[in-house]
Write an enzyme that holds these catalytic residues in place. Structure first.
Site, PDB file in Angstrom:
ATOM      1  N   HIS A  69       2.223   2.478  -2.722  1.00  0.00           N
ATOM      2  CA  HIS A  69       1.597   1.377  -1.990  1.00  0.00           C
ATOM      3  C   HIS A  69       0.791   0.486  -2.928  1.00  0.00           C
ATOM      4  O   HIS A  69       0.492   0.858  -4.057  1.00  0.00           O
ATOM      5  CB  HIS A  69       0.696   1.903  -0.864  1.00  0.00           C
TER       6      HIS A  69
ATOM      7  N   ASP B 156      -4.145   2.346   4.443  1.00  0.00           N
ATOM      8  CA  ASP B 156      -3.712   3.743   4.360  1.00  0.00           C
ATOM      9  C   ASP B 156      -4.763   4.765   4.764  1.00  0.00           C
ATOM     10  O   ASP B 156      -4.537   5.960   4.595  1.00  0.00           O
ATOM     11  CB  ASP B 156      -3.248   4.060   2.938  1.00  0.00           C
TER      12      ASP B 156
ATOM     13  N   SER C 161       8.144   1.050   3.641  1.00  0.00           N
ATOM     14  CA  SER C 161       6.771   0.545   3.769  1.00  0.00           C
ATOM     15  C   SER C 161       6.410  -0.498   2.714  1.00  0.00           C
ATOM     16  O   SER C 161       5.439  -1.224   2.891  1.00  0.00           O
ATOM     17  CB  SER C 161       5.770   1.697   3.709  1.00  0.00           C
TER      18      SER C 161
END
Length: 176
Positions: free
Chosen positions: A92, A119, A53
């Protein structure tokens, strides 16, 4: 039966010495980990990237080094956070920061570089922002692909058990 023969062959003292050496290695590793945790102000100062990701910035298997300083988090920083109901931390990038003027409390919106959406779908139900206390740390450095062994052991539990079994047998029957 073979274990008793080995115990008599090497002597009980030798086996106890090997056991104590093994325990001292484990406790030393634990103390180093806790020392790093205190130094970095992070419950987990080192993490392995488990998904794609964050590509192209970080790839699956990269080891990340974290630090959790007290300065405000800024847009663009890569953070590792852990939600209460999720067992695995998430790596992230911070996309938006909302700071309360009165308290200075920060609310963050994150997104994986390789993901299409933010998210909010990963957060707990009804949660729109993550809070500062859910942050494990900020990424300060990385080693590419050095954590692939960890991923292989998680993906293939037989590999983990085989490796642990081999290490136990080697430690019990080594002549050193």
């Amino acid at each position: 039966m073979d274990f008793m023969r080995q115990a008599n062959k090497y002597g009980v003292r030798s086996l106890l010495l090997q056991g104590l050496t093994f325990l001292s290695v484990l406790t030393s590793a634990f103390m180093i980990w806790k020392g790093l945790s205190l130094f970095t102000n992070s419950e987990s100062p080192v993490v392995v990237v488990l998904s794609g990701s964050m590509e192209p910035a970080y790839h699956r298997g990269d080891i990340l080094f974290l630090h959790n300083g007290y300065s405000p988090i800024e847009v663009g920083e890569v953070v590792v956070y852990k939600l209460n109901d999720k067992p695995i931390p998430i790596v992230h990038r911070v996309m938006k920061v909302h700071t309360e003027n009165e308290t200075g409390k920060q609310y963050l919106l994150t997104k994986g570089d390789n993901n299409m959406a933010d998210d909010r779908g990963l957060y707990n139900p009804g949660q729109l922002w993550i809070q500062r206390d859910e942050i494990i740390g900020r990424v300060k450095g990385f080693v590419p692909y050095a954590g692939m062994g960890t991923i292989w052991m998680n993906d293939y539990p037989q590999l983990k058990m085989g490796l642990l079994g081999t290490l136990c047998v080697l430690s019990l029957f080594s002549n050193d």
